[in-house]
Design a protein around this motif. Structure first.
Motif, PDB file in Angstrom:
ATOM      1  N   LEU A   1       1.529  15.605  -2.184  1.00 29.95           N
ATOM      2  CA  LEU A   1       2.519  15.599  -1.102  1.00 29.95           C
ATOM      3  C   LEU A   1       2.080  14.690   0.040  1.00 29.95           C
ATOM      4  CD1 LEU A   1       3.542  19.356  -0.943  1.00 29.95           C
ATOM      5  CD2 LEU A   1       4.939  17.425  -1.699  1.00 29.95           C
ATOM      6  N   PHE A   2       0.766  14.705   0.344  1.00 28.97           N
ATOM      7  CA  PHE A   2       0.256  13.823   1.398  1.00 28.97           C
ATOM      8  C   PHE A   2       0.465  12.362   1.018  1.00 28.97           C
ATOM      9  CE2 PHE A   2      -3.226  11.155   2.918  1.00 28.97           C
ATOM     10  CZ  PHE A   2      -2.975  11.210   4.272  1.00 28.97           C
ATOM     11  N   TYR A   3       0.093  11.987  -0.212  1.00 29.89           N
ATOM     12  CA  TYR A   3       0.276  10.604  -0.651  1.00 29.89           C
ATOM     13  C   TYR A   3       1.748  10.214  -0.651  1.00 29.89           C
ATOM     14  CZ  TYR A   3      -4.540   9.955  -2.228  1.00 29.89           C
ATOM     15  OH  TYR A   3      -5.895   9.812  -2.275  1.00 29.89           O
ATOM     16  N   PHE A   4       2.603  11.131  -1.077  1.00 31.12           N
ATOM     17  CA  PHE A   4       4.036  10.854  -1.123  1.00 31.12           C
ATOM     18  C   PHE A   4       4.589  10.589   0.276  1.00 31.12           C
ATOM     19  CE2 PHE A   4       8.486  12.217  -1.197  1.00 31.12           C
ATOM     20  CZ  PHE A   4       8.972  11.436  -2.222  1.00 31.12           C
ATOM     21  N   LEU A   5       4.256  11.464   1.226  1.00 32.35           N
ATOM     22  CA  LEU A   5       4.767  11.302   2.587  1.00 32.35           C
ATOM     23  C   LEU A   5       4.160  10.076   3.281  1.00 32.35           C
ATOM     24  CD1 LEU A   5       4.845  15.036   3.722  1.00 32.35           C
ATOM     25  CD2 LEU A   5       6.765  13.590   3.023  1.00 32.35           C
ATOM     26  N   ALA A   6       2.876   9.836   3.045  1.00 38.48           N
ATOM     27  CA  ALA A   6       2.243   8.645   3.621  1.00 38.48           C
ATOM     28  C   ALA A   6       2.868   7.382   3.034  1.00 38.48           C
ATOM     29  CB  ALA A   6       0.742   8.665   3.365  1.00 38.48           C
ATOM     30  N   GLY A   7       3.165   7.398   1.747  1.00 38.79           N
ATOM     31  CA  GLY A   7       3.807   6.253   1.118  1.00 38.79           C
ATOM     32  C   GLY A   7       5.186   5.989   1.679  1.00 38.79           C
ATOM     33  N   LEU A   8       5.948   7.044   1.921  1.00 36.95           N
ATOM     34  CA  LEU A   8       7.270   6.870   2.526  1.00 36.95           C
ATOM     35  C   LEU A   8       7.161   6.273   3.922  1.00 36.95           C
ATOM     36  CD1 LEU A   8       9.216  10.110   1.522  1.00 36.95           C
ATOM     37  CD2 LEU A   8       9.548   7.786   0.683  1.00 36.95           C
ATOM     38  N   TYR A   9       6.189   6.755   4.694  1.00 39.04           N
ATOM     39  CA  TYR A   9       6.001   6.239   6.050  1.00 39.04           C
ATOM     40  C   TYR A   9       5.624   4.756   6.003  1.00 39.04           C
ATOM     41  CZ  TYR A   9       3.961   5.467  10.634  1.00 39.04           C
ATOM     42  OH  TYR A   9       3.662   4.951  11.859  1.00 39.04           O
TER      43      TYR A   9
ATOM     44  N   VAL B   1       0.844  -1.200   0.000  1.00 35.43           N
ATOM     45  CA  VAL B   1       0.000   0.000   0.000  1.00 35.43           C
ATOM     46  C   VAL B   1       0.876   1.245   0.000  1.00 35.43           C
ATOM     47  CG1 VAL B   1      -1.688   1.298   1.360  1.00 35.43           C
ATOM     48  CG2 VAL B   1      -1.964  -1.160   1.059  1.00 35.43           C
ATOM     49  N   GLY B   2       1.978   1.213   0.712  1.00 35.74           N
ATOM     50  CA  GLY B   2       2.909   2.338   0.720  1.00 35.74           C
ATOM     51  C   GLY B   2       3.522   2.589  -0.646  1.00 35.74           C
ATOM     52  N   LEU B   3       3.853   1.527  -1.347  1.00 37.86           N
ATOM     53  CA  LEU B   3       4.413   1.681  -2.693  1.00 37.86           C
ATOM     54  C   LEU B   3       3.391   2.290  -3.644  1.00 37.86           C
ATOM     55  CD1 LEU B   3       6.854   1.127  -4.530  1.00 37.86           C
ATOM     56  CD2 LEU B   3       5.838  -1.097  -5.020  1.00 37.86           C
ATOM     57  N   LEU B   4       2.141   1.831  -3.558  1.00 36.99           N
ATOM     58  CA  LEU B   4       1.085   2.392  -4.405  1.00 36.99           C
ATOM     59  C   LEU B   4       0.816   3.853  -4.048  1.00 36.99           C
ATOM     60  CD1 LEU B   4      -1.389  -0.622  -4.457  1.00 36.99           C
ATOM     61  CD2 LEU B   4       0.180   0.101  -6.261  1.00 36.99           C
ATOM     62  N   SER B   5       0.829   4.172  -2.778  1.00 35.35           N
ATOM     63  CA  SER B   5       0.618   5.547  -2.345  1.00 35.35           C
ATOM     64  C   SER B   5       1.758   6.449  -2.807  1.00 35.35           C
ATOM     65  CB  SER B   5       0.483   5.592  -0.828  1.00 35.35           C
ATOM     66  OG  SER B   5       0.336   6.896  -0.379  1.00 35.35           O
ATOM     67  N   LEU B   6       2.966   5.952  -2.723  1.00 34.24           N
ATOM     68  CA  LEU B   6       4.124   6.717  -3.189  1.00 34.24           C
ATOM     69  C   LEU B   6       4.023   6.989  -4.691  1.00 34.24           C
ATOM     70  CD1 LEU B   6       6.936   7.785  -2.122  1.00 34.24           C
ATOM     71  CD2 LEU B   6       7.861   5.719  -3.121  1.00 34.24           C
ATOM     72  N   ALA B   7       3.633   5.988  -5.451  1.00 30.39           N
ATOM     73  CA  ALA B   7       3.479   6.160  -6.901  1.00 30.39           C
ATOM     74  C   ALA B   7       2.386   7.179  -7.212  1.00 30.39           C
ATOM     75  CB  ALA B   7       3.168   4.824  -7.556  1.00 30.39           C
ATOM     76  N   ARG B   8       1.278   7.127  -6.461  1.00 29.72           N
ATOM     77  CA  ARG B   8       0.196   8.094  -6.672  1.00 29.72           C
ATOM     78  C   ARG B   8       0.667   9.504  -6.358  1.00 29.72           C
ATOM     79  NH1 ARG B   8      -5.589   8.725  -6.192  1.00 29.72           N
ATOM     80  NH2 ARG B   8      -5.830  10.932  -6.548  1.00 29.72           N
TER      81      ARG B   8
END
Length: 92
Positions: free
Chosen positions: A54-62, A14-21
């Motif tokens: 930015l939210f999706y990127f930071l959430a994906g990193l977390y 899910v983090g990888l998908l969120s980071l990609a988004r």
């Protein structure tokens, strides 16, 4: 694999998908302001998409880092067994 490892793997996916988004949203905004991209869905509110990106990127990193707070909530550490104190000795 036990349940904790499967849950951790699911969180990382899910983090990888969120980071990609997040990367996609941010790149669309950058291309929109550069005049390279087409006017698409983001043409109405590009700053909103930048904030969400930015939210999706930071959430994906977390989530990719393992999300320690979520893992601790889902699988709390078992308390170590506490040994009872020794019985009191009465001496006269």
């Amino acid at each position: 694999m036990n349940a904790k490892e499967l849950f951790s793997a699911a969180i990382r996916v899910v983090g990888l998908l969120s980071l990609a988004r997040g990367i996609a949203d941010i790149s669309f905004v950058v291309l929109f302001y550069a005049g390279i991209g087409e006017s698409s869905v983001i043409a109405k509110a590009p700053m909103t998409d930048l904030i969400f990106g930015l939210f999706y990127f930071l959430a994906g990193l977390y989530l990719l880092r393992g999300a320690p707070f979520i893992m601790d909530f889902a699988f709390p550490a078992k308390p170590e067994e506490i040994e009872p104190p020794p019985p009191p000795t009465f001496t006269e």
